[in-house]
Structure formats: structure tokens, C-alpha cells
Design a protein around this motif. Structure first.
Motif, short mmCIF file in Angstrom:
data_model
loop_
_atom_site.label_atom_id
_atom_site.label_comp_id
_atom_site.label_asym_id
_atom_site.label_seq_id
_atom_site.Cartn_x
_atom_site.Cartn_y
_atom_site.Cartn_z
N SER A 553 1.20 -1.12 0.03
CA SER A 553 -0.02 -0.14 0.08
C SER A 553 0.69 1.20 0.05
CB SER A 553 -0.79 0.01 1.52
OG SER A 553 -2.04 -1.25 1.32
N THR A 587 -2.62 0.24 -7.65
CA THR A 587 -4.13 1.25 -8.27
C THR A 587 -4.42 1.38 -7.40
OG1 THR A 587 -4.73 -1.57 -9.04
CG2 THR A 587 -6.84 -0.17 -8.63
N LEU A 589 -7.18 3.24 -4.59
CA LEU A 589 -7.92 3.67 -3.96
C LEU A 589 -8.91 4.99 -3.87
CD1 LEU A 589 -6.56 1.03 -1.25
CD2 LEU A 589 -8.04 -0.08 -3.83
N SER A 590 -7.82 5.38 -3.70
CA SER A 590 -9.07 6.56 -3.36
C SER A 590 -7.76 8.11 -3.60
CB SER A 590 -9.03 7.05 -1.92
OG SER A 590 -8.06 6.72 -0.78
N GLY A 598 -3.16 4.45 -3.02
CA GLY A 598 -3.22 2.90 -3.78
C GLY A 598 -2.17 1.48 -3.75
N GLU A 599 -2.88 0.44 -3.97
CA GLU A 599 -2.04 -0.87 -3.80
C GLU A 599 -1.66 -1.70 -4.76
OE1 GLU A 599 -4.72 -2.72 -0.58
OE2 GLU A 599 -5.56 -3.34 -3.50
#
Length: 877
Positions: A553, A587, A589-590, A598-599
Motif C-alpha cells: 500500500s 491501483t 483506491l482513493s 493505492g495498492e
């Protein structure tokens, strides 16, 4: 116009009761008085310059007056300030040098909201000056910081403030006769608003420097006048100028400001008469939305000239309907009869002697209004202001008066206009509908037209405006709204300010009518200029031990002021893990405000250790794109698998094989590499290529040698490179081996290491000793290596670093044999290596690139005919 003369002056038949305006004149004698009232007087002067301005910020017009107080050129000059106290002008000592044959001009050049002063002219000893005075709460102090401007010494001079380059601060034009007696015109640029002035607060401090390219394009003039005005209606300041040139001939010139900040001679308007003396006055007297021009002066035949030019799309044409006597003197536009259009006052020399006349504007036609009470003066100055704040324009006139053309009296007269008793001028309405639009560092401010109240308001198209811009509410430190009693500098409903520093700004507008009444400031609006690309304050990665099967993350904290990040545009964020050539893309996430999260899953077998985070493509709300970001993140080392640690600059890596780490570790060590200053270099080296300190938390004692790998700098002498270790205050040479632009050396402890160039390599015979392996048993195919059944060996157990000592520089051959004595691979075939510790890596493959079988292999190292051997185990399952 109805006239009520002061006591003792007979009403004349020329002033019929039907006239709507009334002027009462109070005349001054050469004796200095204290106040102006029907029974009080001002200092009489000639060779004068005057200007009205609210010096003390109390809302009414104060007066600054200069000139000679006696009848001849050797008289004492004076510079006198009169403060307006409820309509009474009170003399106040300000300590300014007396001048004549010069100019005074107010302008807020330091952006603090009050009016500063530029002063030039001849002093009591006849020498010229050009001096700036800062206004500090209504008192003036000389600004000695402006050395470039103060070096000019001008008399027979004129001054004009104006923001010709559109950056918000006011610049200064000065022309006159310099100390050598030559005409001089110089344009000083105010560098207060400058995004490149690092360390200055927003708005900065004024720094006047000569704009040499523009100054060289301008005609050098003296004994003339200059005035800024938007001739071509494009929203910037053009220039009109007259006077004597360096060749002694009279000149008249118009300069167009195009491109912005560049003044070029306007060849379309070449018909203006060459003039000296007199005056220049811009005004939209026909209310068609563009600036017209009034001129007076002496022409080349010493004939007095007084002409009006109308403006049609930037082309000036003489208004042949205007008829007047020939006059050389001072001009002032103002709506003295409150009928909504601009009238004209003029004083000066004529064939009939000194005059002071008013020309009433009747729908664009100027006609003289005979007012006998106005006593004619020459060699003087005049100006409109509502001295008593009663809603009409009063008129100040100074100069020499004479009834017979032989005997002269010096006068300074305040002529009180009584128009307000019948038709007072109401203050205009401030504009509304304020909007702004940015383009990089430029901002366009726009507003709806203001309006004027009263029975005969100024036409909407003839209203003028002033704008104030600052970095806090009601501030002026970007563009000051403070100014002399005059028309607004802006005639349209928009203004472009250029090259502003990034920041948040407040702005407002006000309206000025033909009677020089100003509205209140409009409600303030804000805008943002942001030309700075976003940056990253911090990057956090969790977990810090990233190996196969884990999910990484990443939290990115952007920093962008003042606009903020555009969350609709997602950045690209990647991880490059230790010992990996490819990147993992995260990717999102927010993404809210400045925070992006992202993670990504780690699906390949990678060693723990440092990894690189890269971010690109983030954009702020003003469209500024970030510069690509790259940062090496120190990470924790997994004891069972070893790891690779990289310095923040990416120039040094430490490879820690699993066998190197102590078996007693109870937590993941945090190993860091930080650049350090070399300080004293090792003895005998010729070049330094950086040093680094390697630390661990908790402290780490190596069981076996780890491998340091320096990137070889471009241009370095590879054959003389060596790694040194700092022990206390002295350096110890270790050596090292160069391969593929990387210089590697085994190290047995953490500490401080540097890469240097030796002055020369040792010669003679060399011997090999101390052969060692980072992994005495390794698994090229990933199996075995002491791992539990079914689990692959850590990636750092899939090769081994072979290290050894050389007693001197030598040609080295390194061979790999199996136990039967068959040659499997040649790692070095006569390779030149330097004295000290050397290292070379074997990946467990034979000469054809195939993995060798499991078993013991003999490493043979030969240098100068001497050979040393040692066995290493390969475990492939």
C-alpha cells in the motif's frame, strides 16, 4: 453660471444669473499664509508644479505645491504641503527640498496603500534632483535605497507614474535636463512584483532599475511634458511626450505599448506639432470611449499652440471646430458644471498677457466661458479637486499675475465652485459582476460597468475605474488603488495583470466620474495564480518488508498551493522492487485533496530491501503538471532472505545475502545508506566520487562479507578506482572490482565507505589470498538451500559473490571446475584487477549458460602464475 465674487469685487455683467456654476476666487500674495479660507492665503509661486492627492488617507484632497517665491530666477524655491482639514488647507512642514522648473507626482510605488512622492527640478543652487520619498503615515522620508534612480539629476523636468508593463506595480518615467545640460528621458521599471525575487514577501520591496531598451527608444527631452494614456484602447498604457531634444529642436512623439512593456514610436500619428513648454492632457471629452488629447506649447517658430485632438480607433485628428487664442500653459480636464461631460481649464501665456480660462463642454463642443473673476496667470500650474467636499470641482491656479504686462504678482488661488448649491455631483456607483480568469501567471480581471448618480451623470462609457489587488483583504501590495485626484487609469471594464507570483489574491474595483468623485470600493473577490507544479511532501509504503505474496500500500501526500490538486486526473504510481528491472503499477483506491492511496500485489520472488517509488502525471487545478518523482525508500531486511539496500541518490547498493545476517536477529533490521561529506581525503588519491554511511537499527554485525556496489561516475578512471573505509579519522584502502559501470567490493562490517581514484596502481608480482563466498552453498534454480520442503530458496541464495585479495595489480583468471576436474566456466580470462579486495559473481551456470548440476565445485583463481582454490556447493532441486 452664477458668480458670487468675494467682498470688494464687483459683479460683472458677463456673469449672468442664468449660468449654473459659480466660482469664488481667493487670491494669495507672496507672503506665506497658514490656511486657505475667504480671509486666508496660500504661498504665491511661479515656475510651479502642483498636484492634489489624499496624502494622509482621511478622504479629502491635500495639496502639494512647488515653485519660486520671488520675482526672479534667483528667488528661493519652495515645496509646500497643505493638508485639507474639513475644506481648510493647513500648511504643514514636511522637510522636502524646495524646487522649481520641475515636477511632483504621487504614486504608491511600494504598494502599502498610501501615496509616495517623486520630486524633480532645480533646487536653490540651480542643480537638478530626482528623489523618491516614502509616505509613512502622512510623513515623508527620502528613499535612499533607490540608487539607480537617485543618480539622475534633472531640472526642466516632467514625471509620470504608470504601470506600463502590466505587472501591477507602478513604474516611473522621468525626463528633463541632466547635469551636463543635455536632454534625458529615462524609464524606471519597478521590480517589486517579480516572481523570481526569491526570499521577498509577496509584493516585495521596490527596486527601480532603468529599462534600458525602452529608454533608448524614447526621445531624450527636456522642458516638455509626458503623459501615459491608452491611446489605442487595448488596455495598456501608451505615451505622449513633448519637449526639446538633444539637438535643441522641439519634438512631439506618441509611443504605442505593443507588445506589452515595449514602447515603439507610433508612426500613424506623426502630425502632432513639435512643442516645448506647455502641457499634455488626455481625456475622453467627447464621451465616445477613447482618449482624446489636449496640447499646448511653443512651436518651432516660437508661436503659442493650443489644440484639441479627437481619437478615432487610435488615430488622432485635430478638432478643427475648437477655436481659442494661442496659449502656452497648464491644462486640466474636469466636469466643473456637473453636467456629465468634461470641461477644460487652461492658464498661461498669450499675446494679451497671462490668462486663466474655462471651456465648457456642450455635447463634445468646447466653448469658452467668460469668468472675469478668474485672474490670469502664467508660468504656473492648475488642477481640479473638490476641496470642500461639497460635490463640485474647485480650481487651484498658481503663477504670475499682471494687470499691465509689466508688473507681476505671484499668486496661488483656490477658486471655490458653488455649482453644488444648485446641482451637486453625487458619487458614482461601484461596479459589480467582478470575475477573473487566469492564464498561467497572467490574470484578466473583468467587471460590469459602473454607473453615476445625479441629475446630469457622467455617461457610462466615459466613466473610469481603478483596481486594487493584494494578498490580503483591502490590501494594495500587488496593484495599488491609491492615486492622485485624477481620472482612473482604466477606461474599459477589464484589466490584465501579467507575470504575477503564485498566490491567492483579493481584488476590488471602484468608479470615478467626470467630477473626479470616486465610488466606494466594490465587494471584494478573490482569484488564484498558480504557475508552480505540484510536488510531493511524503511517500509512505506499507509493509516495509516487501516479498512475494505481500500486498503493498502506498500513500502519496502531494503539496500544491494555492490551487490544490485536481483529483479528477489520476497520477501514475509505480514500485520498482529490489533487484527488479520492471515496475509494478499501483491501483488507485482513493484520491482526495492532497492524499492519493493505492495498492499492488507482489507476485514475483524478490529480495527485501530498498525499493523505488515513482509518481508522474499529477495535475493541479490550474493545469500545472508535476515533474516526474522518484524516491528510493529505505526498507526493512527479511532475516531469512537477505535484502538489497540502496542509497537515496541511487548510486550505491548494499547486497546482504541470507548467510550474511546474524542468526540471532529478533526483528527486521532497518538498514540505511546516507550520503556524507568526504572531509579529508585519503592520502595519495586524485579524485573523490562520494562517500556514504551505512547504519542499521538495531545494530547489525555481519557474519560474512556483504557486497557494496557503486555506480561508476562518467569520466572516472576505472583502472584507478578503489573503495576506502573510514576508520575514525583515517581512510583504509579496500580495493574493488569494476564491471559494467559498477564498482563492487566485499565489506565485513557496516560503516562509512567512499569511492576514490588512486594516483597509481602498485606493480610487481601479485598473489591471491582469502577466497570467500557470500553463499558457500547456493541454489541457482531456486530449490534447496536449506529451505523447508516445497519452498523456493530466497532469490539472494541463487548466486554467490566470490571475493578474494590481491597483493598487487595483476591479470587474473578465474575458472570453475567440477569435482572430476572438468572445466565448467571461465568467469575471468586474463582480466586486469587492482590490488586489494576483489569480487566476482557466479550464477551457477556453465560456459553454455546452462545450470550446473548439484554438487561441489572448485573455484580456481590465478594471478601472476600463482593459483588459489576453494570449493563451493551448488544445490539444485
Amino acid at each position: 453660471m452664477t458668480l458670487f465674487p468675494p467682498a470688494g469685487i464687483r459683479r460683472t455683467t458677463a456673469l449672468a444669473p442664468l449660468l449654473a456654476s459659480l466660482l469664488i476666487a481667493v487670491f494669495a500674495t507672496p507672503a506665506r499664509g497658514q490656511t486657505l479660507a475667504p480671509s486666508q492665503q496660500l504661498t504665491g509661486v511661479w515656475g510651479a508644479s502642483t498636484t492634489w492627492a489624499d496624502v494622509d488617507g482621511d478622504g479629502d484632497a491635500d495639496l502639494l505645491l512647488t515653485g519660486l517665491t520671488g520675482p526672479d530666477d534667483n528667488s528661493e524655491p519652495v515645496t509646500q504641503l497643505y493638508r485639507n482639514d474639513g475644506g481648510t488647507l493647513v500648511e504643514q512642514a514636511v522637510g522636502l527640498p524646495g524646487i522649481h522648473l520641475g515636477a511632483v507626482a504621487f504614486g504608491d510605488y511600494d504598494g502599502d496603500g498610501d501615496l509616495d512622492l517623486a520630486l524633480s527640478g532645480a533646487t536653490s543652487d540651480g542643480s537638478g534632483i530626482l528623489t523618491l520619498y516614502r509616505n509613512n503615515g502622512g510623513s515623508f522620508s527620502e528613499d535612499i535605497s533607490q540608487s539607480g534612480l537617485l543618480s539622475e539629476t534633472l531640472r526642466y523636468s516632467t514625471l509620470a507614474w504608470g504601470d506600463y508593463d502590466g505587472d501591477g506595480d507602478t513604474d516611473l518615467l522621468a525626463s528633463g535636463m541632466n547635469a551636463t545640460g543635455n536632454a534625458r528621458t529615462v524609464l524606471f521599471n519597478n521590480g517589486r512584483i517579480n516572481a523570481n525575487r526569491v526570499g521577498s514577501p509577496l509584493g516585495g520591496s521596490p527596486i527601480f532599475t532603468e529599462d534600458t531598451p525602452n529608454s533608448e527608444r524614447l526621445i531624450n527631452l527636456s522642458q516638455g511634458n509626458a503623459a501615459w494614456g491608452d491611446l489605442d484602447g487595448d488596455g495598456d498604457l501608451d505615451l505622449a511626450a513633448t519637449g526639446y531634444g538633444t539637438d535643441g529642436g522641439r519634438q512631439a512623439a506618441l509611443y504605442i505599448n505593443d507588445p506589452l512593456g515595449t514602447l515603439t514610436l507610433d508612426t500613424r500619428n506623426g502630425q502632432l506639432p513639435p512643442l516645448s513648454g506647455g502641457d499634455i492632457a488626455w481625456a475622453d471629452y467627447d464621451a465616445d470611449g477613447d482618449l482624446d488629447l489636449a496640447l499646448s506649447g511653443w512651436n518651432t517658430n516660437w508661436e503659442a499652440i493650443f489644440q484639441i485632438y479627437t481619437n478615432a480607433a487610435g488615430i488622432l485628428r485635430e478638432d478643427l471646430s475648437f477655436s481659442s487664442r494661442r496659449i502656452v500653459g497648464s491644462l486640466a480636464w474636469g466636469d466643473f458644471d456637473n453636467d456629465g461631460d468634461l470641461d477644460l481649464a487652461v492658464l498661461g501665456n498669450t499675446d494679451a498677457g497671462p490668462i486663466l480660462e474655462l471651456y465648457r463642454n456642450d455635447n463634445g463642443v468646447l466653448e469658452e466661458v467668460p469668468i472675469d473673476i478668474l485672474r490670469g496667470v502664467d508660468f504656473g500650474s492648475l488642477g481640479w479637486a473638490d476641496i470642500d467636499s461639497d460635490g463640485d470641482l474647485d480650481l487651484l491656479s498658481t503663477g504670475r499675475a499682471s494687470d499691465d504686462g509689466v508688473n507681476f504678482t505671484l499668486t496661488s488661488s483656490a477658486n471655490d465652485n458653488l455649482e453644488s448649491r444648485f446641482n451637486p455631483n453625487a458619487a458614482p456607483i461601484p461596479p459589480d459582476g467582478l470575475t477573473s480568469s487566469t492564464d498561467g501567471a497572467d490574470i484578466q480581471l473583468s467587471w460590469m460597468q459602473g454607473s453615476d448618480d445625479g441629475t446630469s451623470p457622467t455617461p457610462t462609457g466615459a466613466l473610469t475605474y481603478e483596481i486594487r489587488v493584494g494578498d490580503s483583504p483591502a490590501s494594495n501590495n500587488i496593484r495599488s488603488g491609491a492615486g492622485s485626484v485624477e481620472f482612473g487609469a482604466i477606461r474599459t471594464t477589464s484589466l490584465v495583470l501579467r507575470n504575477l507570483p503564485s498566490g491567492s489574491y483579493n481584488w476590488s474595483a471602484r468608479t470615478i466620474d467626470g467630477g473626479l468623485q470616486t465610488s466606494d470600493w466594490s465587494g471584494e473577490e478573490t482569484f488564484i495564480v498558480d504557475t508552480v507544479s505540484p510536488v510531493i511532501d511524503s511517500v509512505q509504503v506499507r509493509p516495509r518488508v516487501l516479498t512475494q505474496g505481500r500486498r503493498a500500500s502506498v500513500v502519496v501526500d502531494f503539496n500544491d498551493e494555492p490551487a490544490g490538486m485536481d483529483n479528477a486526473v489520476s497520477p501514475r504510481v509505480t514500485l520498482q522492487l529490489a533487484n527488479q528491472a520492471s515496475e509494478l503499477e499501483l491501483t488507485q483506491l482513493s484520491y482526495s485533496g492532497d492524499l492519493w492511496i493505492g495498492e499492488v500485489d507482489v507476485e514475483t520472488d524478490v529480495p527485501s530491501g530498498s525499493f523505488v517509488v515513482r509518481v508522474s502525471g499529477a495535475v493541479d487545478l490550474k493545469g500545472n503538471t508535476m515533474e516526474p518523482f522518484e524516491r528510493s525508500i529505505p526498507a526493512l531486511i527479511a532475516p531469512g532472505g537477505g535484502g538489497i539496500v540502496e542509497s537515496p541518490d541511487g548510486l550505491l547498493r548494499l547486497r546482504l545475502s541470507p548467510n550474511v545476517l546474524p542468526a540471532t536477529l529478533s526483528e527486521n533490521p532497518d538498514v540505511r545508506i546516507d550520503p556524507v561529506v568526504v572531509g579529508t581525503e585519503p592520502s595519495g588519491v586524485t579524485a573523490s566520487h562520494g562517500a556514504y554511511e551505512i547504519t542499521s537499527e538495531p545494530a547489525l554485525t555481519l557474519r560474512k562479507a556483504a557486497t557494496l556496489a557503486f555506480d561508476i561516475p562518467q569520466g572516472a578512471a576505472t583502472d584507478r578506482l578503489a573503495v576506502y573505509q573510514l576508520s575514525g579519522t583515517s581512510w583504509t584502502r579496500l580495493g574493488g572490482t569494476a564491471a559494467a559501470m559498477v564498482f563492487r567490493v566485499p565489506v565485513t562490517e557496516l560503516g562509512t565507505y567512499g569511492l576514490f581514484e588512486d594516483s597509481a596502481q602498485s606493480g610487481g608480482s601479485a598473489s591471491v589470498s582469502n577466497i570467500d563466498f557470500s553463499n558457500r552453498a547456493f541454489s541457482p534454480r531456486g530449490g534447496g538451500g536449506g529451505q523447508a520442503a516445497g519452498r523456493p530458496a530466497p532469490i539472494l541464495l541463487r548466486t554467490t559473490d566470490i571475493s578474494f585479495d590481491l597483493s598487487g595489480s595483476a591479470s587474473v583468471r578465474i575458472e570453475i571446475y567440477d569435482r572430476s576436474g572438468r572445466l565448467q566456466n571461465v568467469l575471468a580470462a586474463g582480466r586486469q584487477m587492482n590490488a586489494g579486495r576483489n569480487v566476482i559473481t557466479w550464477d551457477g551456470r556453465d560456459g553454455d549458460g546452462d545450470s550446473v548440476r548439484s554438487g561441489l565445485y572448485i573455484v580456481s583463481i590465478e594471478a601472476d602464475g600463482e593459483r588459489e582454490q576453494k570449493t563451493v556447493a551448488v544445490v539444485n532441486r
